[in-house]
Write an enzyme that holds these catalytic residues in place. Structure first.
Site, mmCIF file in Angstrom:
data_model
loop_
_atom_site.group_PDB
_atom_site.id
_atom_site.type_symbol
_atom_site.label_atom_id
_atom_site.label_comp_id
_atom_site.label_asym_id
_atom_site.label_seq_id
_atom_site.Cartn_x
_atom_site.Cartn_y
_atom_site.Cartn_z
ATOM 1 N N GLU A 109 9.402 21.827 2.329
ATOM 2 C CA GLU A 109 9.388 22.991 3.223
ATOM 3 C C GLU A 109 10.619 23.860 3.020
ATOM 4 O O GLU A 109 10.527 25.086 2.937
ATOM 5 C CB GLU A 109 9.331 22.540 4.696
ATOM 6 C CG GLU A 109 8.177 21.632 5.044
ATOM 7 C CD GLU A 109 8.573 20.169 5.020
ATOM 8 O OE1 GLU A 109 8.044 19.420 5.866
ATOM 9 O OE2 GLU A 109 9.397 19.774 4.170
ATOM 10 N N HIS A 145 9.025 25.215 37.089
ATOM 11 C CA HIS A 145 7.788 25.981 36.994
ATOM 12 C C HIS A 145 6.950 25.547 35.803
ATOM 13 O O HIS A 145 6.058 26.276 35.375
ATOM 14 C CB HIS A 145 8.127 27.472 36.917
ATOM 15 C CG HIS A 145 8.931 27.944 38.093
ATOM 16 N ND1 HIS A 145 8.357 28.277 39.297
ATOM 17 C CD2 HIS A 145 10.270 28.079 38.267
ATOM 18 C CE1 HIS A 145 9.307 28.632 40.157
ATOM 19 N NE2 HIS A 145 10.477 28.511 39.549
#
Length: 552
Positions: free
Chosen positions: A220, A374
């Site tokens: 990669e 949240h």
């Protein structure tokens, strides 16, 4: 010592803890937290850093039993073997000496009989000299412009560690002042979208690319490196590579073949594990280019302070040891599979290759500040039990106080730091809700069972020094867990199989794109997916220029 094939789970200390779980299951953190003596015994301080683990589902007796487990696992000897440079990474026959990367110049830390500290400082001095040339403008790009933007290409530990430090330092006043007018970006993912995002708004004339790959063969990383080389040479010509690309690698032959001057390659060593490499040139080079070596040196000194604490402090006052033992307790005895907070501990066999009859490793995740409230706090308060680490600072990097507000912004943040651990520990009972006149039909939904463990780590501030301390605490915590479990925390064979299979797919895609060959040698599902993917005939010769950049 125990025989090489003995598992820690066969020891009496392990069995004692197994039996002790029943006692703990009869307790609740509401009751444990009412014992002030217990809470006091579960707080300790080092250089202004305060650890509070009183909200763990543990008693003083639990801690004594965990310390006995440490003795049974020969933890002290294993720590000494690591610092002495013995080949404790037995599957790769290597020393594990990331502690040498931040050792003082006069320290003596040996690998295979040789003091490696002078070599480390040779590289650090080279980084200091090079980064100062770039930052001062005495080293310029191919067109004579200063190099003010840096893209660091690497993956795994070559990306995550440096990104962590960079994220922490971006808003530190001293570091931010040193970084004015400069940008540091990290490219890890092979997705071309990530390349496009990284070069967006950058000018090849003012960009320096740091390629991080020990062997210079990481698939990669090297494809991303070739992609950015194409971006540079398309704009500036092939000779520009020598001015705009440098390497962190030990394979000087491949570095030179790539077009990078071997003199601009910065070394690291086999005894540096990828997940422990941020204190090597892997992290120090890009971070020094952004913030200056003096700031990064403070980060190294912070890490070194924890190394010394870890090596010399009795276990009952040793922060990484206690954190590691508590993680073992939570994972292998209480059965909690995750922790909100190194995946190289996810092993199924011992260091001697024996199958483990207990769970190791954790799934780590987390969020900064109140973001987690949240996203996953519903889960940790009323869903499955997930031990949490809360990390806060006394002093904000960027203090804000608005006139008319009850508290400063940092106080508002820290209100949650102090409240959430208690909410997890105590919960809320149906009886409390009834006294508040909550509707009967809502009581089951608003009941919090509590008894959910956490620990709190309060730092004086998030300076470069404290960031180094924090990193080293978690590095050594991982090592302690591995030492106790009897596994190798310093290899990661689990990432190899997918890479091998990807090579087979890569060959298939090449033959399908260039010769129209149908997929073969795969199972039905993979073959079907490959056929669908190949239905769209994307030209094989797509080149880098297709990426949008105002400077192409």
């Amino acid at each position: 010592m125990a025989s090489p094939t003995a598992l820690i789970s066969e020891t009496q200390a392990w069995k004692d803890l197994k039996g002790h779980v029943e006692d703990i299951n009869k307790t609740h953190l509401r009751d444990l937290m009412s014992d002030a003596h217990r809470c006091e015994s579960m707080m300790l301080e080092f250089e202004g850093l305060l650890l509070d683990y009183s909200r763990q589902r543990a008693t003083v007796e639990t801690m004594d039993k965990l310390l006995n487990l440490a003795k049974a696992a020969h933890l002290s000897e294993k720590i000494s073997r690591m610092f002495n440079g013995e080949h404790i990474n037995s599957t790769e026959n290597r020393s594990v000496l990331h502690v040498a990367l931040r050792a003082p110049k006069d320290a003596v830390i040996k690998a295979d009989g040789k003091n490696v500290v002078p070599e480390v400082w040779n590289v650090l001095d080279k980084i200091k000299d090079f980064s100062e040339k770039i930052r001062s403008g005495s080293w310029v790009g191919a067109t004579g412009k200063p190099l003010k933007d840096v893209i660091a290409i690497g993956i795994g530990g070559s990306f995550l560690g440096p990104l962590f430090v960079h994220t922490a330092l971006q808003t530190d006043p001293e570091a931010a002042e040193c970084a004015k007018g400069r940008q540091l970006r990290f490219l890890a993912n092979i997705d071309p979208v990530d390349v496009a995002r990284n070069i967006n708004g950058l000018n090849p004339e003012t960009t320096l690319v740091v390629v991080v790959s020990k062997t210079f063969t990481t698939a990669e990383t090297m494809l991303n490196a070739r992609t950015l080389r194409n971006w540079i040479t398309t704009a500036l010509g092939a000779p520009a590579v020598a001015k705009h690309m440098v390497a962190v690698s030990t394979n000087l032959a491949l570095v030179e073949k790539f077009g990078i001057d071997p003199n601009n390659a910065f070394a690291f060593w086999d005894w540096v594990g990828g997940r422990y490499s941020v204190c090597s040139a892997v992290g120090v080079l890009p971070l020094s280019l952004q913030y200056g070596f003096s700031v990064v040196e403070k980060f190294l000194k912070g890490a070194s302070s924890i190394d010394q604490h870890f090596q010399s402090t009795p276990f009952e006052k040793n922060i990484p040891v206690l954190l590691g033992l508590l993680s073992v307790w939570n994972v292998s005895f209480l059965g909690y599979p995750a922790r909100v907070s190194m995946e190289s501990n996810g092993k199924g066999v011992s260091i001697d290759g024996l199958p483990l009859p207990f769970e190791t490793g954790e799934i780590d995740f987390g969020e900064p500040g109140t973001n987690g409230q949240h996203s996953f706090y519903q889960l940790i308060h009323q869903g499955r039990v997930i031990p949490c680490d809360f990390i806060g600072t006394v002093k904000s990097q960027q203090p804000v106080y608005l006139e008319g507000e009850v508290v400063s912004n940092h106080d508002e943040l820290m209100s949650n730091f102090f409240a959430q651990p208690d909410a997890l520990a105590y919960g809320k009972t149906p009886e409390q809700l009834q006294k508040e006149n909550v509707s009967e039909n809502l009581i089951p939904h608003k009941t919090f069972s509590g008894n959910r463990p956490s620990l709190s780590l309060l730092l004086p501030e998030l300076s470069a020094y404290n960031v180094g301390q924090l990193l080293a605490i978690y590095e050594h915590r991982v090592a302690v867990q591995g030492f106790v479990w009897g596994i190798n925390s310093f290899d990661q064979w689990g990432v190899e199989l997918g890479k091998v299979l990807a090579t087979q797919v890569r060959k298939q895609l090449h033959s399908s794109r260039t010769q129209g060959a149908a997929p073969e040698g795969f199972n039905y599902s993979t073959t079907t997916l490959l056929k669908r993917y190949l239905e769209v005939n994307i030209a094989f010769s797509v080149v880098f220029i297709g990426f949008s950049s105002p400077y192409d």
